[in-house]
Scaffold this motif. Sequence first.
Motif, PDB file in Angstrom:
ATOM      1  N   CYS A 192       0.708  -1.264   0.058  1.00 43.18           N
ATOM      2  CA  CYS A 192       0.043  -0.142   0.026  1.00 43.18           C
ATOM      3  C   CYS A 192       0.939   1.236  -0.087  1.00 43.18           C
ATOM      4  O   CYS A 192       0.653   2.137  -0.773  1.00 43.18           O
ATOM      5  N   GLU A 240      -7.282  -9.797  -3.900  1.00 39.42           N
ATOM      6  CA  GLU A 240      -6.407  -9.658  -4.983  1.00 39.42           C
ATOM      7  C   GLU A 240      -5.740  -8.483  -4.927  1.00 39.42           C
ATOM      8  O   GLU A 240      -6.398  -7.396  -4.729  1.00 39.42           O
ATOM      9  N   MET A 262      -4.369  -5.031  -5.984  1.00 33.50           N
ATOM     10  CA  MET A 262      -4.561  -3.923  -7.074  1.00 33.50           C
ATOM     11  C   MET A 262      -3.596  -3.236  -7.233  1.00 33.50           C
ATOM     12  O   MET A 262      -2.779  -2.584  -6.370  1.00 33.50           O
ATOM     13  N   GLU A 277      -0.937   0.993  -5.174  1.00 29.07           N
ATOM     14  CA  GLU A 277      -0.163   1.304  -4.104  1.00 29.07           C
ATOM     15  C   GLU A 277       0.809   2.447  -4.374  1.00 29.07           C
ATOM     16  O   GLU A 277       1.012   2.746  -5.743  1.00 29.07           O
ATOM     17  N   VAL A 330      -4.408   4.532   0.064  1.00 35.51           N
ATOM     18  CA  VAL A 330      -4.212   5.117   1.299  1.00 35.51           C
ATOM     19  C   VAL A 330      -5.036   6.537   1.226  1.00 35.51           C
ATOM     20  O   VAL A 330      -5.590   7.115   2.344  1.00 35.51           O
TER      21      VAL A 330
END
Length: 336
Positions: free
Chosen positions: A29, A198, A200, A203, A332
């Motif tokens: 992330c 899964e 993605m 990030e 995020v």
Amino acid sequence: MPLTDKFGRPITDLRISITDRCNYKCVYCRTGNEGALYGDLPFDDYLRMARVLVGMGVTKIRLTGGEPLLRNGVVNFVRNLAQLRTPNNGHRGRDEYPLDIALTTNGHLLADLAQPLKDAGLTRVTVSMDAVDPDRFARITRVPNGYDHVLAGIRAARRAGLWPLKVNCVLMRGFNEDQIIPFGMFAREEGVTVRFIEFMPLEEGRTWSPTTVVTLDEILERMAEYRPLVEIPHARSETARRYRFDDGVGEIGIIAPVSHPFCGHCSRIRITSDGKIRTCLFSVWDHDLHAQMQRGASDEELEDFIHGVIQKKEERHHIGEPDFVPASRTMVHIGG
Ligand code: SAM
């Protein structure tokens, strides 16, 4: 009239990010930097946005972030949200029923907050946890000693009756695909639903490639080596495919936006911590609802703005296709 986009999808599910700060730096992330990029708004502003959208047909609100439990005042915010009533079938004032209020958290601060959140009106919680081994957990989150906090948070949520209790695990090749069977055991022992997601391309580090994704088929194959699974029928709008173990003990889910996209049934919009509407995780732009409020828009004007935005909701994402354009924000800073 229910809120519907131009492809006929009813929009009933709102996710509000209440901060883009996070106390974890998960490898899939974040890059490891500290900061919030966009900041957050006073709770009263999110409350007004939620009230308007509930009046337009939203029946479910999920609080997310960043890490939502970092925000002081979150319990009070849930209490205020719980006062909102959804009108049935668009007939305002008739047969009103309470909102479904959910929370996605990394669980680090949940142990002390689970009961107050439940008392305030939170319906259910999803805890993100990417390994059942404490050392691996620390390697993924880049935070030492987090595992015990999260486990205590999960158990406190269960005691508080925040149910159904889901544990989400993002699988990333090279980091935690060997945790599939241990998570199957965890689901059975802890009585929680473990859902594998899964990976993605959302990030900060732009490390995603198709080979980093552990797919639904691979997860099922691996879990079957442990115990046979039986598929449970699920609602079309549900993101997860659901399975129980053959002896009836333990449930797992798989959210497979990469290998089995479910955009055709997407009922979600998101509000970012700085008050922008996003119509898709992979949007390349956002729509500034907060700016409308700041310029003094009435509730009716906000409704008009939202109606216009919903008509721009993307038909589907293009992950893995040659024309894929990365989203304008990373996870995020959107709120997953
Ligand atoms: N901090 C909270 C948490 O950890 O649940 C809420 C925010 S977090 C961004 C929401 C969810 O997004 C978590 O379950 C996280 O694992 C997931 N997530 C983050 N980056 C992702 C990615 N690139 N692909 C898939 N899921 C991702």
